[in-house]
Design a protein around this motif. Structure first.
Motif, PDB file in Angstrom:
ATOM      1  N   ALA A  42     -35.194 -50.733 -24.241  1.00  9.52           N
ATOM      2  CA  ALA A  42     -36.431 -49.949 -24.163  1.00  9.52           C
ATOM      3  C   ALA A  42     -37.158 -50.208 -22.856  1.00  9.52           C
ATOM      4  O   ALA A  42     -37.684 -49.283 -22.220  1.00  9.52           O
ATOM      5  CB  ALA A  42     -37.334 -50.285 -25.352  1.00  9.52           C
ATOM      6  N   LEU A  43     -37.196 -51.463 -22.416  1.00  8.33           N
ATOM      7  CA  LEU A  43     -37.827 -51.784 -21.144  1.00  8.33           C
ATOM      8  C   LEU A  43     -37.088 -51.102 -20.001  1.00  8.33           C
ATOM      9  O   LEU A  43     -37.708 -50.580 -19.066  1.00  8.33           O
ATOM     10  CB  LEU A  43     -37.842 -53.303 -20.933  1.00  8.33           C
ATOM     11  CG  LEU A  43     -38.733 -54.110 -21.872  1.00  8.33           C
ATOM     12  CD1 LEU A  43     -38.533 -55.606 -21.644  1.00  8.33           C
ATOM     13  CD2 LEU A  43     -40.199 -53.743 -21.682  1.00  8.33           C
ATOM     14  N   ALA A  44     -35.748 -51.091 -20.075  1.00  7.45           N
ATOM     15  CA  ALA A  44     -34.959 -50.455 -19.021  1.00  7.45           C
ATOM     16  C   ALA A  44     -35.260 -48.960 -18.931  1.00  7.45           C
ATOM     17  O   ALA A  44     -35.289 -48.386 -17.835  1.00  7.45           O
ATOM     18  CB  ALA A  44     -33.470 -50.681 -19.274  1.00  7.45           C
ATOM     19  N   ASN A  45     -35.496 -48.322 -20.072  1.00  3.89           N
ATOM     20  CA  ASN A  45     -35.858 -46.893 -20.061  1.00  3.89           C
ATOM     21  C   ASN A  45     -37.141 -46.656 -19.270  1.00  3.89           C
ATOM     22  O   ASN A  45     -37.245 -45.697 -18.504  1.00  3.89           O
ATOM     23  CB  ASN A  45     -36.034 -46.382 -21.492  1.00  3.89           C
ATOM     24  CG  ASN A  45     -34.725 -45.917 -22.097  1.00  3.89           C
ATOM     25  OD1 ASN A  45     -33.898 -45.336 -21.412  1.00  3.89           O
ATOM     26  ND2 ASN A  45     -34.530 -46.177 -23.376  1.00  3.89           N
ATOM     27  N   TYR A  46     -38.126 -47.513 -19.460  1.00  9.90           N
ATOM     28  CA  TYR A  46     -39.380 -47.372 -18.723  1.00  9.90           C
ATOM     29  C   TYR A  46     -39.179 -47.616 -17.233  1.00  9.90           C
ATOM     30  O   TYR A  46     -39.797 -46.949 -16.391  1.00  9.90           O
ATOM     31  CB  TYR A  46     -40.440 -48.325 -19.266  1.00  9.90           C
ATOM     32  CG  TYR A  46     -41.118 -47.819 -20.515  1.00  9.90           C
ATOM     33  CD1 TYR A  46     -41.797 -46.596 -20.503  1.00  9.90           C
ATOM     34  CD2 TYR A  46     -41.088 -48.537 -21.698  1.00  9.90           C
ATOM     35  CE1 TYR A  46     -42.429 -46.114 -21.651  1.00  9.90           C
ATOM     36  CE2 TYR A  46     -41.719 -48.064 -22.843  1.00  9.90           C
ATOM     37  CZ  TYR A  46     -42.377 -46.857 -22.807  1.00  9.90           C
ATOM     38  OH  TYR A  46     -42.996 -46.370 -23.948  1.00  9.90           O
ATOM     39  N   PHE A  47     -38.300 -48.544 -16.888  1.00 10.15           N
ATOM     40  CA  PHE A  47     -38.087 -48.826 -15.475  1.00 10.15           C
ATOM     41  C   PHE A  47     -37.346 -47.671 -14.792  1.00 10.15           C
ATOM     42  O   PHE A  47     -37.582 -47.391 -13.621  1.00 10.15           O
ATOM     43  CB  PHE A  47     -37.328 -50.140 -15.324  1.00 10.15           C
ATOM     44  CG  PHE A  47     -38.077 -51.328 -15.880  1.00 10.15           C
ATOM     45  CD1 PHE A  47     -39.467 -51.311 -15.936  1.00 10.15           C
ATOM     46  CD2 PHE A  47     -37.417 -52.436 -16.362  1.00 10.15           C
ATOM     47  CE1 PHE A  47     -40.181 -52.380 -16.459  1.00 10.15           C
ATOM     48  CE2 PHE A  47     -38.122 -53.520 -16.878  1.00 10.15           C
ATOM     49  CZ  PHE A  47     -39.503 -53.495 -16.923  1.00 10.15           C
ATOM     50  N   ILE A  48     -36.456 -46.988 -15.521  1.00 12.83           N
ATOM     51  CA  ILE A  48     -35.812 -45.791 -14.978  1.00 12.83           C
ATOM     52  C   ILE A  48     -36.848 -44.694 -14.778  1.00 12.83           C
ATOM     53  O   ILE A  48     -36.841 -43.981 -13.764  1.00 12.83           O
ATOM     54  CB  ILE A  48     -34.675 -45.324 -15.908  1.00 12.83           C
ATOM     55  CG1 ILE A  48     -33.529 -46.343 -15.900  1.00 12.83           C
ATOM     56  CG2 ILE A  48     -34.152 -43.952 -15.477  1.00 12.83           C
ATOM     57  CD1 ILE A  48     -32.448 -46.052 -16.918  1.00 12.83           C
ATOM     58  N   ALA A  49     -37.750 -44.553 -15.750  1.00  8.34           N
ATOM     59  CA  ALA A  49     -38.818 -43.558 -15.617  1.00  8.34           C
ATOM     60  C   ALA A  49     -39.699 -43.883 -14.409  1.00  8.34           C
ATOM     61  O   ALA A  49     -40.129 -42.981 -13.678  1.00  8.34           O
ATOM     62  CB  ALA A  49     -39.656 -43.519 -16.890  1.00  8.34           C
ATOM     63  N   MET A  50     -39.971 -45.164 -14.181  1.00  7.51           N
ATOM     64  CA  MET A  50     -40.759 -45.565 -13.020  1.00  7.51           C
ATOM     65  C   MET A  50     -40.064 -45.160 -11.730  1.00  7.51           C
ATOM     66  O   MET A  50     -40.706 -44.667 -10.797  1.00  7.51           O
ATOM     67  CB  MET A  50     -40.974 -47.079 -13.042  1.00  7.51           C
ATOM     68  CG  MET A  50     -41.806 -47.576 -11.858  1.00  7.51           C
ATOM     69  SD  MET A  50     -41.822 -49.380 -11.705  1.00  7.51           S
ATOM     70  CE  MET A  50     -42.590 -49.856 -13.251  1.00  7.51           C
ATOM     71  N   PHE A  51     -38.759 -45.358 -11.661  1.00  9.16           N
ATOM     72  CA  PHE A  51     -38.002 -44.982 -10.477  1.00  9.16           C
ATOM     73  C   PHE A  51     -38.179 -43.499 -10.157  1.00  9.16           C
ATOM     74  O   PHE A  51     -38.383 -43.117  -8.999  1.00  9.16           O
ATOM     75  CB  PHE A  51     -36.519 -45.304 -10.690  1.00  9.16           C
ATOM     76  CG  PHE A  51     -35.598 -44.698  -9.666  1.00  9.16           C
ATOM     77  CD1 PHE A  51     -35.602 -45.161  -8.362  1.00  9.16           C
ATOM     78  CD2 PHE A  51     -34.736 -43.665 -10.016  1.00  9.16           C
ATOM     79  CE1 PHE A  51     -34.753 -44.603  -7.409  1.00  9.16           C
ATOM     80  CE2 PHE A  51     -33.900 -43.102  -9.076  1.00  9.16           C
ATOM     81  CZ  PHE A  51     -33.907 -43.573  -7.766  1.00  9.16           C
ATOM     82  N   LYS A  52     -38.168 -42.670 -11.192  1.00  5.72           N
ATOM     83  CA  LYS A  52     -38.306 -41.228 -10.967  1.00  5.72           C
ATOM     84  C   LYS A  52     -39.746 -40.807 -10.674  1.00  5.72           C
ATOM     85  O   LYS A  52     -39.995 -39.670 -10.289  1.00  5.72           O
ATOM     86  CB  LYS A  52     -37.747 -40.468 -12.179  1.00  5.72           C
ATOM     87  CG  LYS A  52     -36.226 -40.603 -12.290  1.00  5.72           C
ATOM     88  CD  LYS A  52     -35.643 -39.715 -13.360  1.00  5.72           C
ATOM     89  CE  LYS A  52     -35.929 -40.230 -14.738  1.00  5.72           C
ATOM     90  NZ  LYS A  52     -35.215 -39.454 -15.787  1.00  5.72           N
ATOM     91  N   GLU A  53     -40.694 -41.731 -10.866  1.00  4.01           N
ATOM     92  CA  GLU A  53     -42.095 -41.453 -10.536  1.00  4.01           C
ATOM     93  C   GLU A  53     -42.445 -41.878  -9.107  1.00  4.01           C
ATOM     94  O   GLU A  53     -43.535 -41.569  -8.621  1.00  4.01           O
ATOM     95  CB  GLU A  53     -43.017 -42.201 -11.507  1.00  4.01           C
ATOM     96  CG  GLU A  53     -42.970 -41.691 -12.937  1.00  4.01           C
ATOM     97  CD  GLU A  53     -44.074 -40.696 -13.225  1.00  4.01           C
ATOM     98  OE1 GLU A  53     -44.324 -39.849 -12.357  1.00  4.01           O
ATOM     99  OE2 GLU A  53     -44.675 -40.805 -14.305  1.00  4.01           O
ATOM    100  N   THR A  54     -41.536 -42.574  -8.423  1.00  5.87           N
ATOM    101  CA  THR A  54     -41.869 -43.084  -7.091  1.00  5.87           C
ATOM    102  C   THR A  54     -42.218 -42.001  -6.071  1.00  5.87           C
ATOM    103  O   THR A  54     -42.934 -42.316  -5.102  1.00  5.87           O
ATOM    104  CB  THR A  54     -40.729 -43.953  -6.527  1.00  5.87           C
ATOM    105  OG1 THR A  54     -39.489 -43.213  -6.575  1.00  5.87           O
ATOM    106  CG2 THR A  54     -40.584 -45.244  -7.326  1.00  5.87           C
ATOM    107  N   PRO A  55     -41.768 -40.737  -6.191  1.00  5.70           N
ATOM    108  CA  PRO A  55     -42.237 -39.726  -5.227  1.00  5.70           C
ATOM    109  C   PRO A  55     -43.754 -39.588  -5.180  1.00  5.70           C
ATOM    110  O   PRO A  55     -44.298 -39.129  -4.167  1.00  5.70           O
ATOM    111  CB  PRO A  55     -41.578 -38.431  -5.731  1.00  5.70           C
ATOM    112  CG  PRO A  55     -40.301 -38.885  -6.350  1.00  5.70           C
ATOM    113  CD  PRO A  55     -40.666 -40.193  -7.031  1.00  5.70           C
ATOM    114  N   LEU A  56     -44.455 -39.985  -6.256  1.00  5.02           N
ATOM    115  CA  LEU A  56     -45.915 -39.940  -6.236  1.00  5.02           C
ATOM    116  C   LEU A  56     -46.499 -40.868  -5.174  1.00  5.02           C
ATOM    117  O   LEU A  56     -47.624 -40.668  -4.713  1.00  5.02           O
ATOM    118  CB  LEU A  56     -46.486 -40.303  -7.609  1.00  5.02           C
ATOM    119  CG  LEU A  56     -46.216 -39.320  -8.751  1.00  5.02           C
ATOM    120  CD1 LEU A  56     -46.768 -39.875 -10.064  1.00  5.02           C
ATOM    121  CD2 LEU A  56     -46.830 -37.968  -8.458  1.00  5.02           C
ATOM    122  N   LEU A  57     -45.726 -41.882  -4.771  1.00  2.58           N
ATOM    123  CA  LEU A  57     -46.216 -42.822  -3.767  1.00  2.58           C
ATOM    124  C   LEU A  57     -46.393 -42.160  -2.409  1.00  2.58           C
ATOM    125  O   LEU A  57     -47.109 -42.693  -1.554  1.00  2.58           O
ATOM    126  CB  LEU A  57     -45.270 -44.020  -3.643  1.00  2.58           C
ATOM    127  CG  LEU A  57     -45.038 -44.858  -4.909  1.00  2.58           C
ATOM    128  CD1 LEU A  57     -44.183 -46.062  -4.578  1.00  2.58           C
ATOM    129  CD2 LEU A  57     -46.360 -45.296  -5.521  1.00  2.58           C
TER     130      LEU A  57
END
Length: 219
Positions: free
Chosen positions: A148-163
């Motif tokens: 479950a934690l890994a799922n959130y970290f993958i989602a974080m990776f796909k959110e990095t364009p917001l940076l």
């Protein structure tokens, strides 16, 4: 517009630099999210109602507001009160705090899933609170949480364009810079999609392995 392989070779080093920053932001953000999430989960179990409720309200506030707004606040608003952070540091803090509130729920569920008998056994052995958590509860609670934690970290990776909104030179920002400089968008944007797809697929493979390895533990 025709695909230009010479142009691809020319811009590839710039995009690879963006990939490195994207991965770095994801890794550091994931570490921070894991720490923040555990801290929130433990604080919400505090017997002090002021602490538990205050942390709960903070977590709900972070979950209830968009990540982009939080990034803008950290990078553009905090300098008004004297807190000036480099773009990458601000981005990592934003990602870590935002996803830390979600990982906190994963930790909470994992901790609640530990049989009550384990708590009673630790108490019967007269173990301190510190030893109970570090040697009894968390070693049993964390392994089933990993997928479950890994799922959130993958989602974080796909959110990095917001940076890119706070000037971090991650993959998307580098691609936009190249595209705007040469007025060619098909190659850089296609490559951005390809990079995200490949890295996400590799992450999914790792996630499946983690699910197979840690998804179930013997009681």
């Amino acid at each position: 517009m025709d695909w230009d392989w010479n142009f691809v070779r020319e811009i590839m080093p710039t995009l690879l630099q963006g990939v490195k920053i994207t991965i770095l932001a994801t890794v550091l953000g994931s570490v921070l999210a894991a720490i923040v999430g555990l801290a929130i989960a433990l604080a919400r179990r505090s017997e002090n109602r002021l602490v538990s409720r205050s942390v709960g309200w903070f977590a709900e506030f972070i979950r209830g507001t968009p990540l982009l707004v939080q990034l803008y606040f950290i990078f553009y608003v905090l300098p008004d009160i004297g807190i000036l952070l480099p773009p990458l540091v601000a981005g990592v803090i934003g990602l870590g705090l935002h996803y830390g509130t979600y990982t906190a729920e994963v930790y909470r569920a994992g901790i609640d899933n530990v049989p009550r008998g384990q708590w009673e056994a630790a108490k019967a052995c007269n173990l301190s609170g510190h030893h109970t958590w570090t040697h009894i509860i968390l070693p049993q609670a964390i392994p089933p949480m990993i997928p479950a934690l890994a799922n959130y970290f993958i989602a974080m990776f796909k959110e990095t364009p917001l940076l890119s909104a706070i000037t971090v030179l991650e993959l998307m920002n580098q691609a936009k810079s190249v595209a705007n400089t040469y007025y060619r968008y098909i190659e850089p944007m296609t490559l951005v999609g390809a990079f995200f797809l490949v890295i996400s697929l590799c992450s999914v493979v790792l996630l499946r392995w983690l699910e197979h390895r840690y998804g179930r533990i013997e009681r």
